[in-house]
Write a protein that holds these residues in place. Structure first.
Motif, PDB file in Angstrom:
ATOM      1  N   VAL A  66       0.841  -1.203   0.000  1.00 53.73           N
ATOM      2  CA  VAL A  66       0.000   0.000   0.000  1.00 53.73           C
ATOM      3  C   VAL A  66       0.876   1.253   0.000  1.00 53.73           C
ATOM      4  CG1 VAL A  66      -1.719   1.253   1.314  1.00 53.73           C
ATOM      5  CG2 VAL A  66      -1.906  -1.183   1.069  1.00 53.73           C
ATOM      6  N   PHE A  67       1.977   1.202   0.764  1.00 52.64           N
ATOM      7  CA  PHE A  67       2.906   2.342   0.748  1.00 52.64           C
ATOM      8  C   PHE A  67       3.490   2.548  -0.638  1.00 52.64           C
ATOM      9  CE2 PHE A  67       3.478   1.911   5.463  1.00 52.64           C
ATOM     10  CZ  PHE A  67       2.890   3.125   5.726  1.00 52.64           C
ATOM     11  N   VAL A  68       3.741   1.446  -1.348  1.00 55.92           N
ATOM     12  CA  VAL A  68       4.269   1.581  -2.709  1.00 55.92           C
ATOM     13  C   VAL A  68       3.252   2.283  -3.613  1.00 55.92           C
ATOM     14  CG1 VAL A  68       5.093   0.317  -4.710  1.00 55.92           C
ATOM     15  CG2 VAL A  68       5.815  -0.341  -2.474  1.00 55.92           C
ATOM     16  N   PHE A  69       1.951   1.995  -3.402  1.00 54.31           N
ATOM     17  CA  PHE A  69       0.930   2.717  -4.182  1.00 54.31           C
ATOM     18  C   PHE A  69       1.015   4.218  -3.937  1.00 54.31           C
ATOM     19  CE2 PHE A  69      -1.718  -1.281  -4.066  1.00 54.31           C
ATOM     20  CZ  PHE A  69      -1.418  -1.580  -5.363  1.00 54.31           C
ATOM     21  N   PHE A  70       1.131   4.584  -2.653  1.00 52.59           N
ATOM     22  CA  PHE A  70       1.181   6.016  -2.347  1.00 52.59           C
ATOM     23  C   PHE A  70       2.434   6.642  -2.937  1.00 52.59           C
ATOM     24  CE2 PHE A  70      -1.505   4.825   1.443  1.00 52.59           C
ATOM     25  CZ  PHE A  70      -2.651   5.194   0.789  1.00 52.59           C
ATOM     26  N   SER A  71       3.547   5.920  -2.848  1.00 54.45           N
ATOM     27  CA  SER A  71       4.776   6.499  -3.397  1.00 54.45           C
ATOM     28  C   SER A  71       4.686   6.637  -4.912  1.00 54.45           C
ATOM     29  CB  SER A  71       5.963   5.666  -2.946  1.00 54.45           C
ATOM     30  OG  SER A  71       6.647   5.135  -3.995  1.00 54.45           O
ATOM     31  N   MET A  72       3.957   5.718  -5.572  1.00 59.23           N
ATOM     32  CA  MET A  72       3.741   5.867  -7.018  1.00 59.23           C
ATOM     33  C   MET A  72       2.885   7.091  -7.323  1.00 59.23           C
ATOM     34  SD  MET A  72       3.026   2.144  -8.581  1.00 59.23           S
ATOM     35  CE  MET A  72       4.283   0.905  -8.645  1.00 59.23           C
ATOM     36  N   ALA A  73       1.856   7.328  -6.478  1.00 65.64           N
ATOM     37  CA  ALA A  73       1.016   8.508  -6.692  1.00 65.64           C
ATOM     38  C   ALA A  73       1.831   9.783  -6.552  1.00 65.64           C
ATOM     39  CB  ALA A  73      -0.147   8.501  -5.704  1.00 65.64           C
TER      40      ALA A  73
ATOM     41  N   VAL B 130      -7.293  -8.628  -0.959  1.00 68.07           N
ATOM     42  CA  VAL B 130      -6.744  -8.241   0.342  1.00 68.07           C
ATOM     43  C   VAL B 130      -6.184  -6.824   0.284  1.00 68.07           C
ATOM     44  CG1 VAL B 130      -5.042  -8.857   2.063  1.00 68.07           C
ATOM     45  CG2 VAL B 130      -6.245 -10.636   0.836  1.00 68.07           C
ATOM     46  N   LEU B 131      -5.480  -6.515  -0.812  1.00 71.98           N
ATOM     47  CA  LEU B 131      -4.899  -5.168  -0.928  1.00 71.98           C
ATOM     48  C   LEU B 131      -5.985  -4.103  -0.918  1.00 71.98           C
ATOM     49  CD1 LEU B 131      -2.037  -5.227  -3.546  1.00 71.98           C
ATOM     50  CD2 LEU B 131      -1.924  -4.714  -1.148  1.00 71.98           C
ATOM     51  N   GLY B 132      -7.090  -4.357  -1.629  1.00 75.94           N
ATOM     52  CA  GLY B 132      -8.181  -3.390  -1.659  1.00 75.94           C
ATOM     53  C   GLY B 132      -8.784  -3.198  -0.283  1.00 75.94           C
ATOM     54  N   LYS B 133      -8.910  -4.293   0.477  1.00 73.96           N
ATOM     55  CA  LYS B 133      -9.467  -4.152   1.822  1.00 73.96           C
ATOM     56  C   LYS B 133      -8.546  -3.332   2.715  1.00 73.96           C
ATOM     57  CE  LYS B 133     -12.516  -8.095   2.130  1.00 73.96           C
ATOM     58  NZ  LYS B 133     -12.543  -9.532   2.362  1.00 73.96           N
ATOM     59  N   VAL B 134      -7.224  -3.629   2.634  1.00 69.49           N
ATOM     60  CA  VAL B 134      -6.289  -2.870   3.468  1.00 69.49           C
ATOM     61  C   VAL B 134      -6.292  -1.402   3.063  1.00 69.49           C
ATOM     62  CG1 VAL B 134      -3.863  -2.595   4.045  1.00 69.49           C
ATOM     63  CG2 VAL B 134      -4.851  -4.851   3.953  1.00 69.49           C
ATOM     64  N   LEU B 135      -6.316  -1.168   1.744  1.00 67.78           N
ATOM     65  CA  LEU B 135      -6.228   0.208   1.249  1.00 67.78           C
ATOM     66  C   LEU B 135      -7.442   1.019   1.670  1.00 67.78           C
ATOM     67  CD1 LEU B 135      -4.418   1.938  -0.545  1.00 67.78           C
ATOM     68  CD2 LEU B 135      -5.735   1.214  -2.481  1.00 67.78           C
ATOM     69  N   LEU B 136      -8.619   0.414   1.650  1.00 68.15           N
ATOM     70  CA  LEU B 136      -9.832   1.188   1.928  1.00 68.15           C
ATOM     71  C   LEU B 136     -10.307   1.075   3.366  1.00 68.15           C
ATOM     72  CD1 LEU B 136     -11.825   0.761  -1.357  1.00 68.15           C
ATOM     73  CD2 LEU B 136     -10.497   2.680  -0.549  1.00 68.15           C
ATOM     74  N   ASN B 137      -9.670   0.239   4.181  1.00 70.15           N
ATOM     75  CA  ASN B 137     -10.023   0.236   5.600  1.00 70.15           C
ATOM     76  C   ASN B 137      -8.980   0.975   6.426  1.00 70.15           C
ATOM     77  OD1 ASN B 137     -12.397  -1.191   5.394  1.00 70.15           O
ATOM     78  ND2 ASN B 137     -11.344  -3.158   5.399  1.00 70.15           N
ATOM     79  N   GLU B 138      -7.743   0.421   6.435  1.00 70.46           N
ATOM     80  CA  GLU B 138      -6.699   0.999   7.278  1.00 70.46           C
ATOM     81  C   GLU B 138      -6.209   2.331   6.739  1.00 70.46           C
ATOM     82  OE1 GLU B 138      -3.235  -1.281   8.841  1.00 70.46           O
ATOM     83  OE2 GLU B 138      -4.424  -2.943   8.048  1.00 70.46           O
ATOM     84  N   TYR B 139      -6.054   2.394   5.402  1.00 71.93           N
ATOM     85  CA  TYR B 139      -5.398   3.561   4.810  1.00 71.93           C
ATOM     86  C   TYR B 139      -6.387   4.408   4.026  1.00 71.93           C
ATOM     87  CZ  TYR B 139      -1.173   1.197   6.129  1.00 71.93           C
ATOM     88  OH  TYR B 139      -0.192   0.589   6.855  1.00 71.93           O
ATOM     89  N   MET B 140      -7.591   4.553   4.578  1.00 73.36           N
ATOM     90  CA  MET B 140      -8.639   5.309   3.886  1.00 73.36           C
ATOM     91  C   MET B 140      -8.256   6.781   3.730  1.00 73.36           C
ATOM     92  SD  MET B 140     -11.703   4.909   2.737  1.00 73.36           S
ATOM     93  CE  MET B 140     -12.769   6.095   1.981  1.00 73.36           C
ATOM     94  N   VAL B 141      -7.805   7.407   4.813  1.00 70.23           N
ATOM     95  CA  VAL B 141      -7.516   8.850   4.790  1.00 70.23           C
ATOM     96  C   VAL B 141      -6.335   9.163   3.862  1.00 70.23           C
ATOM     97  CG1 VAL B 141      -6.965  10.843   6.197  1.00 70.23           C
ATOM     98  CG2 VAL B 141      -8.518   9.119   7.058  1.00 70.23           C
ATOM     99  N   PRO B 142      -5.195   8.437   3.962  1.00 74.60           N
ATOM    100  CA  PRO B 142      -4.123   8.696   2.992  1.00 74.60           C
ATOM    101  C   PRO B 142      -4.554   8.466   1.553  1.00 74.60           C
ATOM    102  CG  PRO B 142      -3.295   7.369   4.783  1.00 74.60           C
ATOM    103  CD  PRO B 142      -4.759   7.472   4.974  1.00 74.60           C
ATOM    104  N   PHE B 143      -5.446   7.514   1.332  1.00 71.55           N
ATOM    105  CA  PHE B 143      -5.941   7.253  -0.018  1.00 71.55           C
ATOM    106  C   PHE B 143      -6.667   8.475  -0.576  1.00 71.55           C
ATOM    107  CE2 PHE B 143      -9.264   5.424  -2.774  1.00 71.55           C
ATOM    108  CZ  PHE B 143      -8.454   4.811  -3.706  1.00 71.55           C
ATOM    109  N   GLU B 144      -7.535   9.067   0.269  1.00 75.69           N
ATOM    110  CA  GLU B 144      -8.253  10.265  -0.179  1.00 75.69           C
ATOM    111  C   GLU B 144      -7.285  11.423  -0.405  1.00 75.69           C
ATOM    112  OE1 GLU B 144     -11.262  10.315  -1.011  1.00 75.69           O
ATOM    113  OE2 GLU B 144     -11.831   8.339  -0.285  1.00 75.69           O
ATOM    114  N   PHE B 145      -6.283  11.524   0.483  1.00 78.54           N
ATOM    115  CA  PHE B 145      -5.300  12.602   0.316  1.00 78.54           C
ATOM    116  C   PHE B 145      -4.506  12.412  -0.974  1.00 78.54           C
ATOM    117  CE2 PHE B 145      -5.691  13.734   4.866  1.00 78.54           C
ATOM    118  CZ  PHE B 145      -5.911  15.080   4.661  1.00 78.54           C
ATOM    119  N   ALA B 146      -4.254  11.155  -1.344  1.00 78.29           N
ATOM    120  CA  ALA B 146      -3.532  10.910  -2.595  1.00 78.29           C
ATOM    121  C   ALA B 146      -4.341  11.402  -3.779  1.00 78.29           C
ATOM    122  CB  ALA B 146      -3.226   9.421  -2.735  1.00 78.29           C
ATOM    123  N   SER B 147      -5.689  11.214  -3.711  1.00 80.00           N
ATOM    124  CA  SER B 147      -6.507  11.694  -4.821  1.00 80.00           C
ATOM    125  C   SER B 147      -6.476  13.215  -4.891  1.00 80.00           C
ATOM    126  CB  SER B 147      -7.933  11.180  -4.681  1.00 80.00           C
ATOM    127  OG  SER B 147      -8.512  11.699  -3.515  1.00 80.00           O
TER     128      SER B 147
END
Lengths: 106, 170
Positions: A66-73, B130-147
Motif C-alpha cells: 500500500v505504501f508503494v501505491f502512495f509512493s507511485m502517486a 486483500v490489498l483493496g481491503k487494506v487500502l480502503l479500511n486501514e489507509y482510507m484517509v491517505p488514499f483520499e489525500f492521494a486523490s
C-alpha cells in the motif's frame, strides 16, 4: 505460493536496492540535463519501492505494498509538476541546462 | 531456476540504469529507463506482487515515460548538445557514488545475521482482494489525500505550463 525469497533471501534485494539507489545519486551528481536528473530521481524512487515490496513479501504484510501505491502517486504528481516547470524554464531560457539557472545568484 | 532469473533481471536493471545516466542523448536515456522499469516489474512478479507489477508497468512505463518522451521531443532535445561538466565535478560525482554505495552496502551487509530465513505461512496477503481491503479500511484517509494530491498536481501542471502564454497575450 513459492516466492523468490526462499531461494535467495531478502538481503540480496537489499543489496540490489542499495546499488540502484547509488546509481540514482550518481546520475543526479553527474548530469546537467534536468530531464536526465528527473530520470535519476525516478530510479531512486524505484529502488526504495523495490525494497518496500521485498519487505512486504518477507513479513507477509500488505501494508508495504500500500505504501508503494502512495509512493507511485507521489511520483506521478512530482513528474507532472516537474515537467511543467521544465517546459516553463525551457520557454524562458531556451535550454534545460541547470548551470544556466543563475538568476538568483547575487 | 528462480535464482538465475533473479540475477539476469538484476543485471538488466543495473545495466539499463547505468545506460540511462551515461547516454548523451536524452531519448536513449528514456528508452533505457523504460527497460529498467520493465525489469523492476519482473522483480515484483518474482516477489509474487502481481497487481503491483501491472500497476508499475501502467504508471511508470506507460504514463510517466510517455510524458517524459513528449517533453523531450517538445523541447527538441534529441541531439547531444549538452556541454560537458568540468572534470573535477565528474571525479567528485564518481567519488560520491562510490562512497554512497560503500556506506549503504556496508550498513546492509551487517543485517545478514539479523534477518532470519524466510518462512511462508500460506496466508493470502497480496491478492487484489486483500490489498483493496487494506487500502480502503486501514489507509482510507491517505488514499483520499492521494486523490487530492493528484488533482492539485494536475491543476498545478496546467497552470505552470500556461502562465507564459497568458503573459505574452497581454
Amino acid at each position: 505460493m513459492e516466492t523468490i525469497l526462499k531461494e535467495i533471501g531478502v538481503e540480496t534485494y537489499l543489496y540490489l536496492s542499495a546499488l540502484l539507489f547509488s546509481i540514482g545519486v550518481f546520475g543526479i551528481l553527474l548530469r546537467r540535463n534536468a530531464i536526465v536528473m528527473f530520470m535519476s530521481i525516478e530510479i531512486m524512487l524505484n529502488a526504495v519501492n523495490m525494497m518496500l515490496v521485498a519487505f512486504s513479501t518477507y513479513h507477509q504484510d500488505a501494508s508495504g505494498q500500500v505504501f508503494v501505491f502512495f509512493s507511485m502517486a507521489v511520483a506521478a504528481a512530482e513528474v507532472a509538476v516537474g515537467l511543467a516547470i521544465l517546459v516553463s524554464i525551457f520557454r524562458n531560457h531556451g535550454s534545460v541546462d541547470i548551470d544556466n539557472l543563475k538568476n538568483l545568484k547575487g | 531456476m528462480g535464482e538465475i532469473i533473479f540475477y539476469a533481471l538484476a543485471a538488466v536493471t543495473l545495466g539499463t540504469a547505468l545506460l540511462t545516466i551515461f547516454s548523451r542523448n536524452p531519448i536513449h536515456s528514456a528508452l533505457s529507463l523504460v527497460v529498467c522499469f520493465f525489469s523492476i516489474a519482473g522483480h515484483y512478479l518474482l516477489l509474487n506482487a502481481q497487481f503491483l507489477a501491472i500497476v508499475h508497468i501502467i504508471v511508470y512505463s506507460g504514463a510517466i515515460m510517455i510524458l517524459m518522451l513528449f517533453t523531450i521531443m517538445l523541447m527538441n532535445l534529441n541531439k547531444d548538445d549538452e556541454s560537458h561538466k568540468p572534470i573535477a565535478a565528474k571525479i567528485a560525482a564518481t567519488i560520491a557514488f562510490c562512497l554512497v554505495g560503500l556506506v549503504l552496502l556496508a550498513g546492509l551487509l551487517r543485517t545478514k545475521p539479523v534477518v532470519e530465513s524466510y518462512y511462508y505461512s500460506g496466508e493470502d496477503f497480496q491478492s487484489i482482494k486483500v490489498l483493496g481491503k487494506v487500502l480502503l479500511n486501514e489507509y482510507m484517509v491517505p488514499f483520499e489525500f492521494a486523490s487530492v494530491l493528484l488533482l492539485v498536481a494536475m491543476i498545478g501542471a496546467v497552470l505552470i505550463s500556461k502562465k507564459d502564454k497568458e503573459k505574452s497575450l497581454k
